[in-house]
Scaffold this active site. Structure first.
Site, short mmCIF file in Angstrom:
data_model
loop_
_atom_site.label_atom_id
_atom_site.label_comp_id
_atom_site.label_asym_id
_atom_site.label_seq_id
_atom_site.Cartn_x
_atom_site.Cartn_y
_atom_site.Cartn_z
N GLU A 98 0.86 -1.19 0.00
CA GLU A 98 0.00 0.00 0.00
C GLU A 98 0.89 1.24 0.00
O GLU A 98 1.87 1.30 0.76
CB GLU A 98 -0.91 0.00 1.23
CG GLU A 98 -1.81 1.21 1.36
CD GLU A 98 -2.68 1.41 0.14
OE1 GLU A 98 -2.50 2.45 -0.53
OE2 GLU A 98 -3.51 0.54 -0.15
N ASP A 148 -8.64 0.76 -8.28
CA ASP A 148 -9.20 1.90 -8.99
C ASP A 148 -9.72 1.43 -10.35
O ASP A 148 -8.97 0.85 -11.14
CB ASP A 148 -8.11 2.97 -9.19
CG ASP A 148 -8.68 4.30 -9.65
OD1 ASP A 148 -9.61 4.29 -10.47
OD2 ASP A 148 -8.18 5.34 -9.20
N ASP A 184 -16.40 -3.24 -7.34
CA ASP A 184 -17.79 -2.78 -7.27
C ASP A 184 -18.18 -2.04 -8.54
O ASP A 184 -19.24 -1.42 -8.59
CB ASP A 184 -17.99 -1.88 -6.04
CG ASP A 184 -17.07 -0.68 -6.05
OD1 ASP A 184 -15.94 -0.81 -6.52
OD2 ASP A 184 -17.49 0.39 -5.60
N THR A 221 -16.13 -4.96 4.10
CA THR A 221 -15.72 -3.68 4.65
C THR A 221 -16.92 -2.78 4.91
O THR A 221 -18.02 -3.02 4.41
CB THR A 221 -14.76 -2.96 3.69
OG1 THR A 221 -15.47 -2.65 2.48
CG2 THR A 221 -13.56 -3.84 3.36
#
Length: 243
Positions: A98, A148, A184, A221
């Site tokens: 990350e 992304d 998503d 999440t």
């Protein structure tokens, strides 16, 4: 918008203790303020759990002090899912990548708070990490959750899931290892499926269905729960290395 902090380019001022950074190529980075807990994670956790590119190709058994199933997650965001997975499977080892500094600090602080020792962390470009630090055939799983989507057509070339990346991942997985993606964005899910269906050396675990039901091992999440309440879908793909 997704959990993974791959947002517009920005510069982040490194601290004197920050490991050296290289140009970001797998995703871009955003700046963010550090909370007290996140800074504690960096100060106290990085010396214990942090990894850098200049360490070169890793001996994972030596790194973790044992032989165990190994999972690598690209873009762990604020680290909630990775922390939950590591806590639920202390017999397994995890590596997270990350570039968002507060997210790195949050995960490290969580590791310290929960007393976990089965996670190591990179804060640099994932492509460089795979090329320079992860041995071929060493991973049981590679996770890419909510990258992304680069939803504008002119930006599709920036999406991390491309044929060359699929081949890079395949080399790092053991035969029988799994590349697990989740998004998503339906159009990105379709793009992932298109790329992976023709990538050599893989088998879609969903078969003709294309997508697998949400796996129990992938934590839900807060972002995903919020999306569910708004009627948003999530698509999971699992491709197994067969060759």
């Amino acid at each position: 918008m997704s959990d993974t902090p791959e947002l517009p380019d920005s510069a982040e001022t490194p601290t004197p203790d920050s490991p050296p950074r290289r140009a970001i190529r797998s995703f871009v980075m955003r700046a963010g303020r550090m909370t007290e807990g996140q800074q504690k994670g960096i100060d106290q956790g990085w010396p214990r759990f942090g990894l850098t590119l200049d360490q070169g190709m890793l001996d994972l058994d030596a790194l973790f002090g044992r032989s165990a199933p190994r999972t690598l997650e690209i873009g762990f965001g604020m680290g909630h899912s990775l922390l939950e997975m590591a806590a639920a499977a202390p017999e397994q080892d995890f590596i997270g990548i990350e570039v968002h500094r507060p997210g790195v600090g949050a995960l490290l602080n969580g590791l310290l708070t929960e007393g976990l020792s089965n996670v190591r962390v990179f804060d640099c470009d994932a492509i460089e990490v795979l090329n320079r630090c992860i041995p071929d055939g060493s991973l049981d799983r590679l996770l890419l959750f909510f990258p992304d989507p680069w939803h504008k057509k002119k930006h599709h070339k920036r999406r991390i899931v491309q044929p060359a990346f699929a081949e890079q991942v395949r080399r790092k997985l053991k035969v029988g290892g799994v590349f697990h993606m989740a998004t998503d964005w339906e159009h990105y899910a379709e793009h992932m499926l298109e790329v992976m269906n023709v990538a050599p050396g893989y088998r879609n675990q969903a078969g003709e269905a294309g997508y697998v039901p949400r796996p129990e091992e992938r934590p839900i999440t807060k972002f995903e729960r919020r999306g569910e309440r708004l009627g948003h879908g999530v698509w999971d793909l699992k491709f197994e290395r067969v060759d």
